[in-house]
Design a protein around this motif. Sequence first.
Motif, PDB file in Angstrom:
ATOM      1  N   HIS A  25       0.869  -1.193   0.000  1.00  0.00           N
ATOM      2  CA  HIS A  25       0.000   0.000   0.000  1.00  0.00           C
ATOM      3  C   HIS A  25       0.896   1.229   0.000  1.00  0.00           C
ATOM      4  N   PHE A  26       0.498   2.274  -0.673  1.00  0.00           N
ATOM      5  CA  PHE A  26       1.096   3.595  -0.464  1.00  0.00           C
ATOM      6  C   PHE A  26       0.008   4.447   0.152  1.00  0.00           C
ATOM      7  N   GLY A  27       0.069   4.659   1.442  1.00  0.00           N
ATOM      8  CA  GLY A  27      -1.031   5.332   2.137  1.00  0.00           C
ATOM      9  C   GLY A  27      -2.246   4.425   2.103  1.00  0.00           C
ATOM     10  N   GLN A  28      -3.330   4.949   1.595  1.00  0.00           N
ATOM     11  CA  GLN A  28      -4.574   4.166   1.502  1.00  0.00           C
ATOM     12  C   GLN A  28      -4.616   3.376   0.197  1.00  0.00           C
ATOM     13  N   GLN A  29      -3.764   3.749  -0.745  1.00  0.00           N
ATOM     14  CA  GLN A  29      -3.843   3.144  -2.084  1.00  0.00           C
ATOM     15  C   GLN A  29      -3.172   1.771  -2.135  1.00  0.00           C
TER      16      GLN A  29
ATOM     17  N   HIS B  40      -1.257  -9.529  -2.790  1.00  0.00           N
ATOM     18  CA  HIS B  40      -0.841 -10.939  -2.941  1.00  0.00           C
ATOM     19  C   HIS B  40      -0.362 -11.211  -4.369  1.00  0.00           C
ATOM     20  N   PHE B  41       0.398 -10.314  -4.889  1.00  0.00           N
ATOM     21  CA  PHE B  41       0.891 -10.431  -6.268  1.00  0.00           C
ATOM     22  C   PHE B  41       2.059 -11.431  -6.269  1.00  0.00           C
ATOM     23  N   SER B  42       1.894 -12.483  -7.010  1.00  0.00           N
ATOM     24  CA  SER B  42       2.900 -13.542  -7.005  1.00  0.00           C
ATOM     25  C   SER B  42       3.855 -13.384  -8.189  1.00  0.00           C
ATOM     26  N   VAL B  43       5.147 -13.450  -7.895  1.00  0.00           N
ATOM     27  CA  VAL B  43       6.164 -13.318  -8.949  1.00  0.00           C
ATOM     28  C   VAL B  43       7.058 -14.552  -8.903  1.00  0.00           C
ATOM     29  N   GLU B  44       7.232 -15.192 -10.030  1.00  0.00           N
ATOM     30  CA  GLU B  44       8.112 -16.354 -10.074  1.00  0.00           C
ATOM     31  C   GLU B  44       9.092 -16.168 -11.229  1.00  0.00           C
TER      32      GLU B  44
ATOM     33  N   VAL C 230      13.656 -11.487 -17.618  1.00  0.00           N
ATOM     34  CA  VAL C 230      12.225 -11.243 -17.430  1.00  0.00           C
ATOM     35  C   VAL C 230      11.914  -9.786 -17.701  1.00  0.00           C
ATOM     36  N   ARG C 231      10.903  -9.578 -18.485  1.00  0.00           N
ATOM     37  CA  ARG C 231      10.489  -8.210 -18.780  1.00  0.00           C
ATOM     38  C   ARG C 231       9.241  -7.878 -17.984  1.00  0.00           C
ATOM     39  N   LEU C 232       9.259  -6.730 -17.343  1.00  0.00           N
ATOM     40  CA  LEU C 232       8.054  -6.256 -16.657  1.00  0.00           C
ATOM     41  C   LEU C 232       7.359  -5.305 -17.608  1.00  0.00           C
ATOM     42  N   ALA C 233       6.144  -5.632 -17.967  1.00  0.00           N
ATOM     43  CA  ALA C 233       5.413  -4.790 -18.919  1.00  0.00           C
ATOM     44  C   ALA C 233       4.208  -4.175 -18.238  1.00  0.00           C
ATOM     45  N   GLY C 234       3.863  -3.015 -18.681  1.00  0.00           N
ATOM     46  CA  GLY C 234       2.688  -2.356 -18.117  1.00  0.00           C
ATOM     47  C   GLY C 234       2.753  -0.871 -18.376  1.00  0.00           C
ATOM     48  N   PRO C 235       1.602  -0.231 -18.318  1.00  0.00           N
ATOM     49  CA  PRO C 235       1.599   1.220 -18.584  1.00  0.00           C
ATOM     50  C   PRO C 235       2.325   1.988 -17.469  1.00  0.00           C
ATOM     51  N   SER C 236       2.640   3.236 -17.761  1.00  0.00           N
ATOM     52  CA  SER C 236       3.297   4.087 -16.754  1.00  0.00           C
ATOM     53  C   SER C 236       2.427   4.162 -15.502  1.00  0.00           C
ATOM     54  N   GLY C 237       3.054   4.067 -14.355  1.00  0.00           N
ATOM     55  CA  GLY C 237       2.315   4.169 -13.097  1.00  0.00           C
ATOM     56  C   GLY C 237       1.687   2.858 -12.662  1.00  0.00           C
ATOM     57  N   SER C 238       1.976   1.784 -13.386  1.00  0.00           N
ATOM     58  CA  SER C 238       1.346   0.508 -13.015  1.00  0.00           C
ATOM     59  C   SER C 238       2.077  -0.170 -11.851  1.00  0.00           C
ATOM     60  N   GLY C 239       3.281   0.269 -11.554  1.00  0.00           N
ATOM     61  CA  GLY C 239       3.992  -0.284 -10.395  1.00  0.00           C
ATOM     62  C   GLY C 239       5.197  -1.134 -10.748  1.00  0.00           C
ATOM     63  N   LYS C 240       5.710  -0.990 -11.968  1.00  0.00           N
ATOM     64  CA  LYS C 240       6.871  -1.802 -12.385  1.00  0.00           C
ATOM     65  C   LYS C 240       8.076  -1.496 -11.489  1.00  0.00           C
ATOM     66  N   THR C 241       8.354  -0.209 -11.339  1.00  0.00           N
ATOM     67  CA  THR C 241       9.508   0.189 -10.512  1.00  0.00           C
ATOM     68  C   THR C 241       9.305  -0.250  -9.066  1.00  0.00           C
ATOM     69  N   THR C 242       8.094  -0.060  -8.551  1.00  0.00           N
ATOM     70  CA  THR C 242       7.801  -0.454  -7.163  1.00  0.00           C
ATOM     71  C   THR C 242       8.038  -1.948  -6.981  1.00  0.00           C
ATOM     72  N   LEU C 243       7.601  -2.729  -7.946  1.00  0.00           N
ATOM     73  CA  LEU C 243       7.778  -4.179  -7.845  1.00  0.00           C
ATOM     74  C   LEU C 243       9.272  -4.534  -7.813  1.00  0.00           C
ATOM     75  N   MET C 244      10.045  -3.890  -8.710  1.00  0.00           N
ATOM     76  CA  MET C 244      11.493  -4.159  -8.731  1.00  0.00           C
ATOM     77  C   MET C 244      12.132  -3.764  -7.404  1.00  0.00           C
TER      78      MET C 244
ATOM     79  N   ASN D 195       7.957  -4.997   1.932  1.00  0.00           N
ATOM     80  CA  ASN D 195       6.877  -5.858   1.457  1.00  0.00           C
ATOM     81  C   ASN D 195       5.979  -6.129   2.645  1.00  0.00           C
ATOM     82  N   GLU D 196       4.684  -5.998   2.444  1.00  0.00           N
ATOM     83  CA  GLU D 196       3.772  -6.230   3.568  1.00  0.00           C
ATOM     84  C   GLU D 196       3.573  -7.729   3.827  1.00  0.00           C
ATOM     85  N   GLU D 197       4.238  -8.524   3.034  1.00  0.00           N
ATOM     86  CA  GLU D 197       4.212  -9.970   3.296  1.00  0.00           C
ATOM     87  C   GLU D 197       5.649 -10.416   3.586  1.00  0.00           C
TER      88      GLU D 197
END
Lengths: 186, 252
Positions: free
Chosen positions: A8-12, A17-21, A28-42, A51-53
């Motif tokens: 979460h970032f604040g309330q957002q 439970h996003f699983s990455v293998e 591995v390429r992370l694809a997605g539009p800008s602001g989708s969270g690619k950098t955050t995931l990395m 990580n909250e888990e």
Amino acid sequence: MRAVVTKHFGQQLIFSHFSVEVEQGSIVRLAGPSGSGKTTLMRILSGLESNEEPGNNDFLSHRFAWVFQEDRLAETMSGYKNLYYSVGPLSKKSAEEYFSMLGLDDISKPVSQYSGGMKRRLALLRAMLCPGEIIMLDEPFAGLDDRARESACEFIMSMRKGRTIIFSGHDADGSIPADSTIAIQA
Amino acid sequence: MNSTTEKRLIRLLSVLFWLAVWHIAAVIVSQRILIVSPVDVVIRLFELLHQPAVWKAGVFSTLRIAGGFLLALASAVVLAMLSSRLKWVKILLEPLVQAFKTIPVASIVIVVLIWVSSRNLSVIISFMMVFPVLYSNLLSSIEDTDRKMLEMAEAYRLSFCSRLRLVYLPQVCPYFLSSASLALGLAWKSGVAAEVIGIPDGSLGELLYDAKVFFATADVFAYTLLIVILSVCFEQIMKAAIRYAAMRLEAI
């Protein structure tokens, strides 16, 4: 390597439970539009973001090399010193060879005198020379023209030595041949 | 003419302007007990420099003020580094630094004179005046270090030495140099002021005090000029030493 990510970032809620293998040694390429969270995931995978888990991240047992969205170089120092202090002892001769592979010239010139593209290539060089087992490349070719991108891509592949690469980027960055793609939706 | 030469010329002209103002004022007043012309001051300084006592006093004061400054420099570096890592050290030092900043020099001098001999007064006073300036500036420059560069250092698992060289030194050094320059001036001002109050034997402060008592205005001006020259020389030496130390630390 496996990780389950909740963030979460604040309330957002960013990830739930996003699983990455990722198979070790794959690209591995992370694809997605800008602001989708690619950098955050990395950042979460490499431990730069919490990580909250907790305990659900196998990636953390490895050493990382990074190309951040910003180059993050010591501007007042030479390119050679930036490399030396980041990746460890490196002879001037080897540094000159690596520099020329990426089309960079003077190793003793302060980074502040580099162009944007040169700084990007130096940041790439630093990541590839670092003895990290997982290489995180966040928009690695940003600011590079087609020719520079091509030679940077060749350099990455030649210096990879079986290491895992996780990279983010837009379609135009597809020049690194990915083994798999993780699609993130906004 | 390039911009550097132009700047130097402008600076020289402004100095000459104020020297001219000073000279004209001295000519108009025409009372050597009130004001002495810059030419007379320089002549008097050369006369005084023939006296071994003046040289001895110069060495005496310089050693003590430099000692106080170097002690403050070393303490500020160590304590600022500790404070940036350990919050309790920062909290513990805060009241002390504030006290050093706000208590008037004269009060400190009087209290210190009760405790120690006046011979070492200027060491303590310059230390107390310089330490808060260096410590506060160093601490804020360490705390303002680029978070992104620190994160890069963390991601690359850089050693303490590499972090120091790659992240901290390039960012802290410019602030450190400017605060050291400011602190050096302060060390001399407070050190000499303390000597004038405490009158330790064989110090520049004592000579200045005697000149005042005997209404030797030319001597007061000449000693002041000598203090300014010593202060500027010491500042240049210290700045060069700090730059050299930083360069050596950065060197491969």
